[in-house]
Motif scaffolding. Structure first.
Motif, PDB file in Angstrom:
ATOM      1  N   LYS A  33       0.834  -1.208   0.000  1.00  0.00           N
ATOM      2  CA  LYS A  33       0.000   0.000   0.000  1.00  0.00           C
ATOM      3  C   LYS A  33       0.868   1.257   0.000  1.00  0.00           C
ATOM      4  O   LYS A  33       0.583   2.231  -0.723  1.00  0.00           O
ATOM      5  N   GLU A  34       1.952   1.222   0.784  1.00  0.00           N
ATOM      6  CA  GLU A  34       2.841   2.384   0.830  1.00  0.00           C
ATOM      7  C   GLU A  34       3.550   2.585  -0.502  1.00  0.00           C
ATOM      8  O   GLU A  34       3.715   3.721  -0.975  1.00  0.00           O
ATOM      9  N   LEU A  35       3.967   1.481  -1.123  1.00  0.00           N
ATOM     10  CA  LEU A  35       4.607   1.582  -2.437  1.00  0.00           C
ATOM     11  C   LEU A  35       3.642   2.179  -3.445  1.00  0.00           C
ATOM     12  O   LEU A  35       4.003   3.053  -4.238  1.00  0.00           O
ATOM     13  N   SER A  36       2.400   1.708  -3.443  1.00  0.00           N
ATOM     14  CA  SER A  36       1.391   2.199  -4.383  1.00  0.00           C
ATOM     15  C   SER A  36       1.195   3.695  -4.226  1.00  0.00           C
ATOM     16  O   SER A  36       1.065   4.431  -5.219  1.00  0.00           O
ATOM     17  N   ALA A  37       1.167   4.162  -2.953  1.00  0.00           N
ATOM     18  CA  ALA A  37       0.980   5.589  -2.703  1.00  0.00           C
ATOM     19  C   ALA A  37       2.143   6.394  -3.270  1.00  0.00           C
ATOM     20  O   ALA A  37       1.954   7.451  -3.879  1.00  0.00           O
ATOM     21  N   ARG A  38       3.364   5.896  -3.067  1.00  0.00           N
ATOM     22  CA  ARG A  38       4.534   6.597  -3.596  1.00  0.00           C
ATOM     23  C   ARG A  38       4.540   6.615  -5.120  1.00  0.00           C
ATOM     24  O   ARG A  38       4.997   7.579  -5.741  1.00  0.00           O
ATOM     25  N   CYS A  39       4.052   5.512  -5.718  1.00  0.00           N
ATOM     26  CA  CYS A  39       4.034   5.412  -7.185  1.00  0.00           C
ATOM     27  C   CYS A  39       2.859   6.187  -7.789  1.00  0.00           C
ATOM     28  O   CYS A  39       2.876   6.493  -8.985  1.00  0.00           O
ATOM     29  N   GLY A  40       1.848   6.452  -6.983  1.00  0.00           N
ATOM     30  CA  GLY A  40       0.688   7.185  -7.465  1.00  0.00           C
ATOM     31  C   GLY A  40      -0.274   6.351  -8.271  1.00  0.00           C
ATOM     32  O   GLY A  40      -0.923   6.858  -9.188  1.00  0.00           O
ATOM     33  N   HIS A  42      -3.110   2.649  -8.161  1.00  0.00           N
ATOM     34  CA  HIS A  42      -3.996   1.844  -7.308  1.00  0.00           C
ATOM     35  C   HIS A  42      -3.233   0.631  -6.760  1.00  0.00           C
ATOM     36  O   HIS A  42      -2.425   0.019  -7.470  1.00  0.00           O
ATOM     37  N   PRO A  43      -3.476   0.248  -5.494  1.00  0.00           N
ATOM     38  CA  PRO A  43      -2.800  -0.925  -4.923  1.00  0.00           C
ATOM     39  C   PRO A  43      -3.003  -2.206  -5.725  1.00  0.00           C
ATOM     40  O   PRO A  43      -2.144  -3.094  -5.693  1.00  0.00           O
ATOM     41  N   ALA A  44      -4.133  -2.300  -6.446  1.00  0.00           N
ATOM     42  CA  ALA A  44      -4.384  -3.504  -7.247  1.00  0.00           C
ATOM     43  C   ALA A  44      -3.318  -3.669  -8.327  1.00  0.00           C
ATOM     44  O   ALA A  44      -2.949  -4.793  -8.683  1.00  0.00           O
ATOM     45  N   LYS A  45      -2.806  -2.563  -8.853  1.00  0.00           N
ATOM     46  CA  LYS A  45      -1.758  -2.640  -9.877  1.00  0.00           C
ATOM     47  C   LYS A  45      -0.483  -3.213  -9.268  1.00  0.00           C
ATOM     48  O   LYS A  45       0.187  -4.067  -9.880  1.00  0.00           O
ATOM     49  N   THR A  46      -0.152  -2.781  -8.069  1.00  0.00           N
ATOM     50  CA  THR A  46       1.028  -3.312  -7.380  1.00  0.00           C
ATOM     51  C   THR A  46       0.892  -4.808  -7.168  1.00  0.00           C
ATOM     52  O   THR A  46       1.836  -5.579  -7.392  1.00  0.00           O
ATOM     53  N   LYS A  51       2.545 -10.376  -8.368  1.00  0.00           N
ATOM     54  CA  LYS A  51       2.166 -11.766  -8.628  1.00  0.00           C
ATOM     55  C   LYS A  51       2.656 -12.264  -9.988  1.00  0.00           C
ATOM     56  O   LYS A  51       2.534 -13.452 -10.299  1.00  0.00           O
ATOM     57  N   GLY A  52       3.174 -11.355 -10.799  1.00  0.00           N
ATOM     58  CA  GLY A  52       3.608 -11.741 -12.138  1.00  0.00           C
ATOM     59  C   GLY A  52       2.453 -11.859 -13.116  1.00  0.00           C
ATOM     60  O   GLY A  52       2.612 -12.429 -14.199  1.00  0.00           O
ATOM     61  N   ASP A  53       1.287 -11.327 -12.751  1.00  0.00           N
ATOM     62  CA  ASP A  53       0.119 -11.413 -13.635  1.00  0.00           C
ATOM     63  C   ASP A  53       0.232 -10.458 -14.812  1.00  0.00           C
ATOM     64  O   ASP A  53      -0.335 -10.707 -15.877  1.00  0.00           O
ATOM     65  N   VAL A  54       0.915  -9.349 -14.622  1.00  0.00           N
ATOM     66  CA  VAL A  54       1.107  -8.377 -15.688  1.00  0.00           C
ATOM     67  C   VAL A  54       2.584  -8.022 -15.772  1.00  0.00           C
ATOM     68  O   VAL A  54       3.317  -8.104 -14.776  1.00  0.00           O
ATOM     69  N   LEU A  55       3.024  -7.626 -16.959  1.00  0.00           N
ATOM     70  CA  LEU A  55       4.408  -7.208 -17.154  1.00  0.00           C
ATOM     71  C   LEU A  55       4.475  -5.687 -17.035  1.00  0.00           C
ATOM     72  O   LEU A  55       3.795  -4.971 -17.779  1.00  0.00           O
ATOM     73  N   PRO A  56       5.252  -5.155 -16.105  1.00  0.00           N
ATOM     74  CA  PRO A  56       5.314  -3.695 -15.944  1.00  0.00           C
ATOM     75  C   PRO A  56       5.982  -3.033 -17.132  1.00  0.00           C
ATOM     76  O   PRO A  56       6.856  -3.605 -17.782  1.00  0.00           O
ATOM     77  N   THR A  57       5.565  -1.798 -17.422  1.00  0.00           N
ATOM     78  CA  THR A  57       6.183  -1.019 -18.488  1.00  0.00           C
ATOM     79  C   THR A  57       7.520  -0.457 -18.001  1.00  0.00           C
ATOM     80  O   THR A  57       7.846  -0.517 -16.804  1.00  0.00           O
ATOM     81  N   ASP A  58       8.274   0.120 -18.937  1.00  0.00           N
ATOM     82  CA  ASP A  58       9.532   0.759 -18.548  1.00  0.00           C
ATOM     83  C   ASP A  58       9.275   1.836 -17.500  1.00  0.00           C
ATOM     84  O   ASP A  58      10.014   1.946 -16.509  1.00  0.00           O
ATOM     85  N   ALA A  59       8.212   2.639 -17.732  1.00  0.00           N
ATOM     86  CA  ALA A  59       7.892   3.726 -16.797  1.00  0.00           C
ATOM     87  C   ALA A  59       7.503   3.167 -15.432  1.00  0.00           C
ATOM     88  O   ALA A  59       7.877   3.735 -14.389  1.00  0.00           O
ATOM     89  N   ASP A  60       6.760   2.053 -15.431  1.00  0.00           N
ATOM     90  CA  ASP A  60       6.369   1.422 -14.160  1.00  0.00           C
ATOM     91  C   ASP A  60       7.606   1.015 -13.358  1.00  0.00           C
ATOM     92  O   ASP A  60       7.676   1.228 -12.147  1.00  0.00           O
ATOM     93  N   ILE A  61       8.571   0.410 -14.045  1.00  0.00           N
ATOM     94  CA  ILE A  61       9.775  -0.067 -13.357  1.00  0.00           C
ATOM     95  C   ILE A  61      10.580   1.098 -12.800  1.00  0.00           C
ATOM     96  O   ILE A  61      11.067   1.054 -11.661  1.00  0.00           O
TER      97      ILE A  61
END
Length: 283
Positions: A33-40, A42-46, A51-61
């Motif tokens: 939850k804290e990571l999600s807040a810093r990233c701006g 939703h926690p569901a994306k984190t 879980k490896g369900d989605v591949l993060p984009t370059d910007a996400d990483i």
């Protein structure tokens, strides 16, 4: 191959990336939850990324690494993510229409490679193969895989790769196990011709050939065949697939292994002695 290996499949590679991101989060002492807040976001994306369900984009990483105070790891993680869906290529799929196209694609890769460091523990690499040896080997592969037979065309494409040995701007540094000289991959006459061909190419300015003797004290255990193209890609060949590794961290491991293998090898007259002994054993 087992799914435990980060290079065994796109899904396992995605999961390995997710684990590395999780560790960054834990090392920074952050909850999801804290990571999600810093990233701006939703926690569901984190959760999906972890879980490896989605591949993060370059910007996400980059955002994730910045939130964890680990900007220095972003480039390596991005390279890992970009390689996930293209790194694992099953041979049966690649050879679905025959072997010719794959050989031509390899020629394109070698054409743009300046320095190719090769370790083989099974057969001589394609650019060192004679037409007779390549034919015998491809006959075995085609029969094993049950893929279309275009061996004559594929052999022509593979043998054409040897032109890079004679053109400027290419250098091939090969390390092989002594066992490769002894395996009866083809009939004795073809094997002898293949070994004599190795003797013929050894004096070329573009070639360095080292052989690890049976008696060498191992500092690196025998590995699967791999090709390091400059410092940008390592191509690993397994029974079922070709794995293209582009992550800087993994490429560094392959170059480190290659240096260890090269240190165990013998060269020049000592290598020629091993090749001639293998020829004598055939005759």
């Amino acid at each position: 191959m087992t799914t435990a290996s980060p290079s065994s499949s796109p899904q396992s590679a995605r999961e390995a990336l997710a684990v590395r991101l999780q560790h960054l989060c834990k090392d920074a002492g952050l909850t999801g939850k804290e990571l999600s807040a810093r990233c701006g976001w939703h926690p569901a994306k984190t959760t999906r990324i972890q879980k490896g369900d989605v591949l993060p984009t370059d910007a996400d990483i980059r955002t994730w690494c910045a939130a964890c105070g680990a900007d220095d790891q972003a480039d390596d993680l991005i390279a890992t993510a970009r390689a996930v869906d293209s790194m694992y290529l099953e041979w049966r799929r690649l050879h679905g229409t025959g072997m010719r196209k794959v050989q031509q694609d390899f020629n394109t890769l070698h054409e743009r490679t300046r320095l190719c460091r090769v370790y083989v523990s099974n057969v001589p690499p394609g650019f060192f193969q004679t037409p007779g040896f390549a034919t015998a080997l491809m006959q075995q592969i085609t029969a094993f895989q049950g893929t279309p037979n275009d061996i004559a065309e594929a052999v022509a494409a593979r043998v054409a790769r040897s032109r890079f040995l004679y053109e400027g701007g290419h250098r091939y540094v090969m390390i092989t196990e002594e066992s490769v000289l002894r395996y009866r991959t083809a009939d004795p006459g073809i094997m002898a011709g293949q070994l004599r061909h190795l003797l013929a190419v050894m004096p070329l300015a573009s070639v360095s050939l080292g052989i690890i003797p049976f008696t060498a004290q191992r500092t690196v255990w025998p590995l699967e065949a791999f090709y390091v193209h400059d410092d940008t890609m390592a191509v690993v060949e397994t029974l079922t697939a070709e794995i293209r590794v582009t992550q800087p961290r993994e490429i560094a491991d392959y170059t480190k292994a290659f240096a260890g293998l090269a240190a165990m090898a013998v060269y020049g007259d000592a290598a020629r002695t091993l090749i001639r002994a293998a020829i004598d054993a055939l005759e």
